[in-house]
Design a protein around this motif. Structure first.
Motif, mmCIF file in Angstrom:
data_model
loop_
_atom_site.group_PDB
_atom_site.id
_atom_site.type_symbol
_atom_site.label_atom_id
_atom_site.label_comp_id
_atom_site.label_asym_id
_atom_site.label_seq_id
_atom_site.Cartn_x
_atom_site.Cartn_y
_atom_site.Cartn_z
ATOM 1 N N UNK A 121 0.838 -1.203 0.000
ATOM 2 C CA UNK A 121 0.000 0.000 0.000
ATOM 3 C C UNK A 121 0.872 1.252 0.000
ATOM 4 N N UNK A 122 1.856 1.274 0.907
ATOM 5 C CA UNK A 122 2.730 2.448 1.021
ATOM 6 C C UNK A 122 3.590 2.628 -0.231
ATOM 7 N N UNK A 123 4.021 1.515 -0.815
ATOM 8 C CA UNK A 123 4.819 1.608 -2.041
ATOM 9 C C UNK A 123 4.022 2.291 -3.151
ATOM 10 N N UNK A 124 2.755 1.907 -3.295
ATOM 11 C CA UNK A 124 1.907 2.505 -4.316
ATOM 12 C C UNK A 124 1.718 4.004 -4.070
ATOM 13 N N UNK A 125 1.514 4.366 -2.816
ATOM 14 C CA UNK A 125 1.316 5.779 -2.476
ATOM 15 C C UNK A 125 2.566 6.586 -2.801
ATOM 16 N N UNK A 126 3.719 6.074 -2.379
ATOM 17 C CA UNK A 126 4.972 6.802 -2.633
ATOM 18 C C UNK A 126 5.255 6.955 -4.122
ATOM 19 N N UNK A 127 4.861 5.929 -4.889
ATOM 20 C CA UNK A 127 5.110 5.957 -6.334
ATOM 21 C C UNK A 127 3.998 6.669 -7.100
ATOM 22 N N UNK A 128 2.994 7.179 -6.372
ATOM 23 C CA UNK A 128 1.847 7.845 -6.993
ATOM 24 C C UNK A 128 1.167 6.912 -7.995
ATOM 25 N N UNK A 129 1.079 5.625 -7.605
ATOM 26 C CA UNK A 129 0.423 4.627 -8.445
ATOM 27 C C UNK A 129 -0.919 4.237 -7.832
ATOM 28 N N UNK A 130 -1.823 3.804 -8.678
ATOM 29 C CA UNK A 130 -3.099 3.278 -8.215
ATOM 30 C C UNK A 130 -3.048 1.753 -8.220
ATOM 31 N N UNK A 131 -3.810 1.104 -7.336
ATOM 32 C CA UNK A 131 -3.846 -0.354 -7.355
ATOM 33 C C UNK A 131 -4.504 -0.864 -8.632
#
Length: 334
Positions: A121-131
């Motif tokens: 979850x945090x990786x996606x947020x930091x990378x500005x990616x959506x699931x």
């Protein structure tokens, strides 16, 4: 459908010496022939098994020959039965599985949601990616559906109730539960979920428990799925989850699976027993407590194991770490 009618008190939350919340439910233990050994509440209560029936949904994957044709390993089969956390362990394996089929994330029909795994979850947020759909906790099951779809040369909309994949699943469901399903609902992942009675679900789990690798095609498929789940508890759920922690606590001897809305099942090959639980109000803390209590009752789970204590007589604390209450089994249960 299952509700409070006929349900028995099973779990209560106590605060300040008073009962604050009570959870009622139904539970059935069956033998390998499907006979009821013990029951609480109403064994005839009709329920949606939700994700607890993923091993049933995976039977056509094996029985059709699709699993072997695609070179699926026990780890793949465990993931096909999973409600996973969306951790890198899970998403990476689903991506490789789809790549091996020559398919992509867009071929899934499960929809996307944020992963339950904190690191991912945090990786996606930091990378500005959506699931994406691979993060869906049912993406392993859907990869299995796609594997069967390709094997059958069927159309892409494999979640359609009239699709060959879902017709095969309904047939398998009715055969192992010993009941004609009264209908279906659409699950969170968009696949049909075929209703059955609690006894029917426990009967199916009993049959999984009695299955042997020396049996017929159905028994061999059941045996493979049970062993895959029990041997790969990390793939079936994830760190901190009841399925993973309790299966680890039982050392690969038992396969268990939760489902939404307070459903839980267990398969005990050593004792040739199957368990099905439904909490009437759909509460998962109660279903986890009840399945743990019944596994202890059958001698499969150590009452003093940390994974058990986390769910039975579980002390509740607030954000400051102050003890606020305790989650206990209802008096007289089980």
């Amino acid at each position: 459908m299952a509700g409070s009618q006929g349900a028995l008190p099973m779990v209560g939350l106590w605060r300040g010496g008073l009962l604050e919340s009570a959870h009622c439910g139904h539970a059935v233990i069956c033998d390998a022939a499907g006979g009821v050994i013990e029951a609480w509440g109403d064994p005839k209560a009709v329920i949606f098994p939700r994700s607890s029936c993923k091993m049933i949904q995976a039977l056509p994957l094996i029985e059709s020959g699709a699993a072997d044709a695609a070179g699926l390993t026990p780890a793949h089969l465990a993931l096909a039965c999973a409600s996973h956390q969306g951790a890198g362990l899970h998403t990476g394996m689903v991506r490789r599985w789809l790549d091996g089929l020559g398919l992509a994330e867009a071929d899934l029909r499960c929809g996307s949601h944020w992963p339950y795994d904190t690191a991912e979850h945090d990786r996606l947020v930091r990378a500005h990616e959506k699931p994406c759909q691979i993060h869906n906790n049912c993406s392993g099951k859907h990869a299995g559906f796609l594997t069967l779809t390709r094997h059958l040369r069927a159309g892409p909309d494999y979640v359609d109730p009239d699709h060959p994949v879902q017709r095969a699943i309904r047939a398998a469901t009715e055969e192992v539960t010993g009941e004609t399903s009264p209908g279906f609902g659409i699950d969170g992942c968009s696949a049909p979920n075929f209703a059955t009675t609690l006894h029917g679900l426990a009967r199916a789990m009993g049959r999984f428990a009695g299955a042997s690798d020396a049996g017929d095609l159905r028994q061999r498929a059941m045996h493979r799925l049970v062993r895959a789940m029990a041997d790969h508890p990390d793939l079936v759920a994830g760190e901190g989850r009841a399925c993973t922690e309790l299966m680890r606590a039982m050392g690969g001897r038992v396969a268990i699976k939760t489902g939404a809305e307070g459903v839980f099942v267990a398969i005990l090959p050593d004792r040739k027993r199957g368990i099905a639980v439904k909490i009437a109000d759909g509460n998962s803390r109660a279903s986890e407590a009840v399945i743990a209590a019944l596994l202890v009752r059958l001698g499969a789970l150590d009452r003093d194991h940390p994974a058990t204590r986390k769910r039975l007589d579980a002390v509740q604390t607030n954000w400051r770490g102050t003890e606020t209450g305790i989650l206990r089994l209802a008096e007289g249960f089980p």
